[in-house]
Design a protein around this motif. Structure first.
Motif, PDB file in Angstrom:
ATOM      1  N   UNK A   1      40.213  48.961  52.732  1.00 28.46           N
ATOM      2  CA  UNK A   1      40.736  48.345  51.515  1.00 28.46           C
ATOM      3  C   UNK A   1      41.006  49.394  50.443  1.00 28.46           C
ATOM      4  N   UNK A   2      40.086  50.336  50.283  1.00 28.98           N
ATOM      5  CA  UNK A   2      40.269  51.390  49.284  1.00 28.98           C
ATOM      6  C   UNK A   2      41.484  52.246  49.612  1.00 28.98           C
ATOM      7  N   UNK A   3      41.648  52.590  50.879  1.00 33.15           N
ATOM      8  CA  UNK A   3      42.796  53.413  51.276  1.00 33.15           C
ATOM      9  C   UNK A   3      44.104  52.702  50.953  1.00 33.15           C
ATOM     10  N   UNK A   4      44.174  51.419  51.273  1.00 33.34           N
ATOM     11  CA  UNK A   4      45.394  50.657  50.997  1.00 33.34           C
ATOM     12  C   UNK A   4      45.677  50.601  49.497  1.00 33.34           C
ATOM     13  N   UNK A   5      44.640  50.404  48.693  1.00 31.71           N
ATOM     14  CA  UNK A   5      44.821  50.344  47.247  1.00 31.71           C
ATOM     15  C   UNK A   5      45.235  51.697  46.673  1.00 31.71           C
ATOM     16  N   UNK A   6      44.582  52.773  47.120  1.00 26.84           N
ATOM     17  CA  UNK A   6      44.941  54.103  46.624  1.00 26.84           C
ATOM     18  C   UNK A   6      46.395  54.430  46.953  1.00 26.84           C
ATOM     19  N   UNK A   7      46.820  54.090  48.174  1.00 25.75           N
ATOM     20  CA  UNK A   7      48.181  54.395  48.584  1.00 25.75           C
ATOM     21  C   UNK A   7      49.201  53.584  47.793  1.00 25.75           C
ATOM     22  N   UNK A   8      48.836  52.353  47.447  1.00 26.36           N
ATOM     23  CA  UNK A   8      49.779  51.476  46.749  1.00 26.36           C
ATOM     24  C   UNK A   8      49.797  51.713  45.247  1.00 26.36           C
ATOM     25  N   UNK A   9      48.645  52.030  44.651  1.00 25.53           N
ATOM     26  CA  UNK A   9      48.538  52.049  43.196  1.00 25.53           C
ATOM     27  C   UNK A   9      48.132  53.399  42.614  1.00 25.53           C
ATOM     28  N   UNK A  10      47.731  54.352  43.452  1.00 20.11           N
ATOM     29  CA  UNK A  10      47.238  55.618  42.950  1.00 20.11           C
ATOM     30  C   UNK A  10      45.739  55.577  42.755  1.00 20.11           C
ATOM     31  N   UNK A  11      45.166  56.728  42.438  1.00 20.97           N
ATOM     32  CA  UNK A  11      43.708  56.819  42.304  1.00 20.97           C
ATOM     33  C   UNK A  11      43.225  56.251  40.976  1.00 20.97           C
ATOM     34  N   UNK A  12      43.869  56.643  39.886  1.00 22.16           N
ATOM     35  CA  UNK A  12      43.390  56.265  38.567  1.00 22.16           C
ATOM     36  C   UNK A  12      43.448  54.778  38.302  1.00 22.16           C
ATOM     37  N   UNK A  13      44.441  54.089  38.881  1.00 22.24           N
ATOM     38  CA  UNK A  13      44.644  52.670  38.587  1.00 22.24           C
ATOM     39  C   UNK A  13      43.706  51.752  39.354  1.00 22.24           C
ATOM     40  N   UNK A  14      43.040  52.256  40.358  1.00 23.81           N
ATOM     41  CA  UNK A  14      42.191  51.421  41.213  1.00 23.81           C
ATOM     42  C   UNK A  14      40.763  51.401  40.677  1.00 23.81           C
ATOM     43  N   UNK A  15      40.200  50.227  40.551  1.00 20.75           N
ATOM     44  CA  UNK A  15      38.811  50.079  40.105  1.00 20.75           C
ATOM     45  C   UNK A  15      37.921  49.707  41.287  1.00 20.75           C
ATOM     46  N   UNK A  16      36.644  49.940  41.131  1.00 19.94           N
ATOM     47  CA  UNK A  16      35.701  49.542  42.163  1.00 19.94           C
ATOM     48  C   UNK A  16      35.684  48.024  42.311  1.00 19.94           C
ATOM     49  N   UNK A  17      35.905  47.299  41.216  1.00 18.24           N
ATOM     50  CA  UNK A  17      35.999  45.840  41.303  1.00 18.24           C
ATOM     51  C   UNK A  17      37.152  45.430  42.220  1.00 18.24           C
ATOM     52  N   UNK A  18      38.286  46.117  42.078  1.00 17.67           N
ATOM     53  CA  UNK A  18      39.447  45.798  42.909  1.00 17.67           C
ATOM     54  C   UNK A  18      39.155  46.082  44.386  1.00 17.67           C
ATOM     55  N   UNK A  19      38.450  47.170  44.651  1.00 17.92           N
ATOM     56  CA  UNK A  19      38.090  47.488  46.035  1.00 17.92           C
ATOM     57  C   UNK A  19      37.181  46.407  46.608  1.00 17.92           C
ATOM     58  N   UNK A  20      36.199  45.968  45.832  1.00 17.78           N
ATOM     59  CA  UNK A  20      35.280  44.925  46.298  1.00 17.78           C
ATOM     60  C   UNK A  20      36.040  43.643  46.619  1.00 17.78           C
ATOM     61  N   UNK A  21      36.982  43.266  45.759  1.00 12.16           N
ATOM     62  CA  UNK A  21      37.761  42.046  46.003  1.00 12.16           C
ATOM     63  C   UNK A  21      38.610  42.193  47.258  1.00 12.16           C
ATOM     64  N   UNK A  22      39.290  43.337  47.387  1.00 13.33           N
ATOM     65  CA  UNK A  22      40.167  43.533  48.542  1.00 13.33           C
ATOM     66  C   UNK A  22      39.386  43.577  49.855  1.00 13.33           C
ATOM     67  N   UNK A  23      38.185  44.145  49.807  1.00 14.14           N
ATOM     68  CA  UNK A  23      37.354  44.239  51.017  1.00 14.14           C
ATOM     69  C   UNK A  23      36.544  42.969  51.261  1.00 14.14           C
ATOM     70  N   UNK A  24      36.565  42.069  50.291  1.00 16.86           N
ATOM     71  CA  UNK A  24      35.819  40.808  50.379  1.00 16.86           C
ATOM     72  C   UNK A  24      34.321  41.060  50.550  1.00 16.86           C
ATOM     73  N   UNK A  25      33.815  41.953  49.716  1.00 16.51           N
ATOM     74  CA  UNK A  25      32.380  42.222  49.682  1.00 16.51           C
ATOM     75  C   UNK A  25      31.916  42.142  48.231  1.00 16.51           C
ATOM     76  N   UNK A  26      30.618  42.001  48.033  1.00 14.23           N
ATOM     77  CA  UNK A  26      30.073  41.973  46.683  1.00 14.23           C
ATOM     78  C   UNK A  26      30.046  43.383  46.104  1.00 14.23           C
ATOM     79  N   UNK A  27      29.966  43.464  44.780  1.00 17.74           N
ATOM     80  CA  UNK A  27      29.863  44.777  44.148  1.00 17.74           C
ATOM     81  C   UNK A  27      28.576  45.473  44.570  1.00 17.74           C
TER      82      UNK A  27
END
Length: 213
Positions: A20-46
């Motif tokens: 999930x993090x790789x997909x987000x980084x590739x789509x949005x860049x490093x700075x724009x991605x939050x850990x909250x967004x990674x948790x949502x995309x991976x469907x896991x809790x913070x």
């Protein structure tokens, strides 16, 4: 790059987080991605996310390391063929490395680092150390085994030879790939580039067979 199967701690949840993090980084860049967004995309809790990774930097490092292990596996396959000459082995290595560089996800991560390296210099340093520098050291180690076998001259800087070989491969094809102008299927060009790079290294640094002029 150390040769190892994927780490046993790669549980399904950890894999989902990394993917999930790789997909987000590739789509949005490093700075724009939050850990909250990674948790949502991976469907896991913070809590689960932070139990595996303390922050985005650690996640990005794992993505680099995962790609490095994939590259190592591809190179190991290339070297598994029996009876390869030094030039033949270098040609196989070059083809595998170029195929890896042309992968969509690899090109996308490279663009992320190029685009955000000024804002996040630690990201660029981590990428360089875990990616290009690691590959060069691995290749120098393999070249040392060829040197010990008498296939390479004894008085050469193996790290320099590794750098030169990889530089010969990263020419116009890699530039076009970085710009999104080629796909992964440039097999004829990959084969030709790898063959020419291997031939150049052997001519520069290979030993002359007994009886040769």
């Amino acid at each position: 790059m150390s040769h190892a199967a994927e780490a046993p701690e790669f549980s399904p949840k950890r894999r989902a987080i990394v993917d999930a993090a790789a997909a987000l980084f590739m789509a949005e860049g490093f700075g724009a991605v939050s850990m909250d967004a990674v948790a949502r995309a991976a469907q896991v809790s913070k809590a689960t996310l932070y139990a595996h990774f303390p922050g985005k930097e650690a996640l990005f490092l794992e993505i680099i390391g995962s790609n490095c292990r994939k590259m190592q596996a591809m190179m190991d396959v290339a070297l598994s063929a029996s009876g390869l000459t030094l030039e033949g082995a270098l040609t196989e290595l070059g083809q595998q490395w170029l195929r890896f560089l042309l992968r969509r996800e690899v090109r996308a991560l490279h663009r992320v680092v190029i685009g955000e390296g000024v804002r996040f210099p630690h990201l660029a340093r981590d990428f360089y150390a875990g990616g290009p520098q690691s590959v060069r050291r691995w290749l120098a180690g393999w070249l040392a085994s060829q040197q010990q076998a008498g296939q390479l001259q004894a008085d050469i800087d193996l790290l320099l030879v590794a750098e030169q070989f990889l530089s010969l491969l990263r020419g116009d094809l890699f530039l076009r790939a970085t710009l999104g102008l080629v796909t992964e299927g440039e097999e004829d060009e990959i084969a030709a580039l790898a063959a020419r790079a291997a031939q150049a290294i052997v001519r520069l640094y290979g030993t002359v067979p007994d009886g040769a002029a």
